[in-house]
Design a protein around this motif. Sequence first.
Motif, PDB file in Angstrom:
ATOM      1  N   ALA A  20       0.835  -1.195   0.000  1.00  0.00           N
ATOM      2  CA  ALA A  20       0.000   0.000   0.000  1.00  0.00           C
ATOM      3  C   ALA A  20       0.876   1.254   0.000  1.00  0.00           C
ATOM      4  CB  ALA A  20      -0.912   0.013   1.221  1.00  0.00           C
ATOM      5  N   ALA A  21       0.650   2.127  -0.951  1.00  0.00           N
ATOM      6  CA  ALA A  21       1.391   3.390  -1.027  1.00  0.00           C
ATOM      7  C   ALA A  21       0.827   4.361   0.007  1.00  0.00           C
ATOM      8  CB  ALA A  21       1.277   3.977  -2.421  1.00  0.00           C
ATOM      9  N   ARG A  80       6.982  16.229   5.356  1.00  0.00           N
ATOM     10  CA  ARG A  80       5.859  15.274   5.307  1.00  0.00           C
ATOM     11  C   ARG A  80       4.989  15.418   4.059  1.00  0.00           C
ATOM     12  NH1 ARG A  80       6.487  11.255   8.924  1.00  0.00           N
ATOM     13  NH2 ARG A  80       7.238  12.084  10.870  1.00  0.00           N
ATOM     14  N   TRP A  81       5.362  16.318   3.164  1.00  0.00           N
ATOM     15  CA  TRP A  81       4.540  16.597   1.995  1.00  0.00           C
ATOM     16  C   TRP A  81       4.680  15.485   0.974  1.00  0.00           C
ATOM     17  CZ3 TRP A  81       5.879  20.321  -2.442  1.00  0.00           C
ATOM     18  CH2 TRP A  81       4.756  20.548  -3.219  1.00  0.00           C
ATOM     19  N   ARG A  82       3.575  15.031   0.427  1.00  0.00           N
ATOM     20  CA  ARG A  82       3.596  13.973  -0.597  1.00  0.00           C
ATOM     21  C   ARG A  82       2.915  14.451  -1.835  1.00  0.00           C
ATOM     22  NH1 ARG A  82       1.791   9.891   3.781  1.00  0.00           N
ATOM     23  NH2 ARG A  82       3.773   9.728   4.811  1.00  0.00           N
TER      24      ARG A  82
END
Length: 82
Positions: A20-21, A80-82
């Motif tokens: 799971a991504a 924490r940015w995706r």
Amino acid sequence: MPESKQRNKGGYEAPRAKTAAPKPNGRFFAPVMVGFLIIGLAYIVAYYLTQGDYPIPGLTNWNLLIGIGIALVGFGMLTRWR
């Protein structure tokens, strides 16, 4: 001499990787992150331009620490940015 009981030796199985991504951030995340970075920078600039009198007059050099802290919250969100 008695024989020992035979163990059931199964083949080795490697641990499975997570498939799971990670979930992407919400739509609010990037604007809030940029907001913290800009507010922290503006706080520090205001401190230097007024020679330590503002944003909060009684805190003197603590104003610099507050501005850096606000900017660090933005940098923490940046990791924490995706």
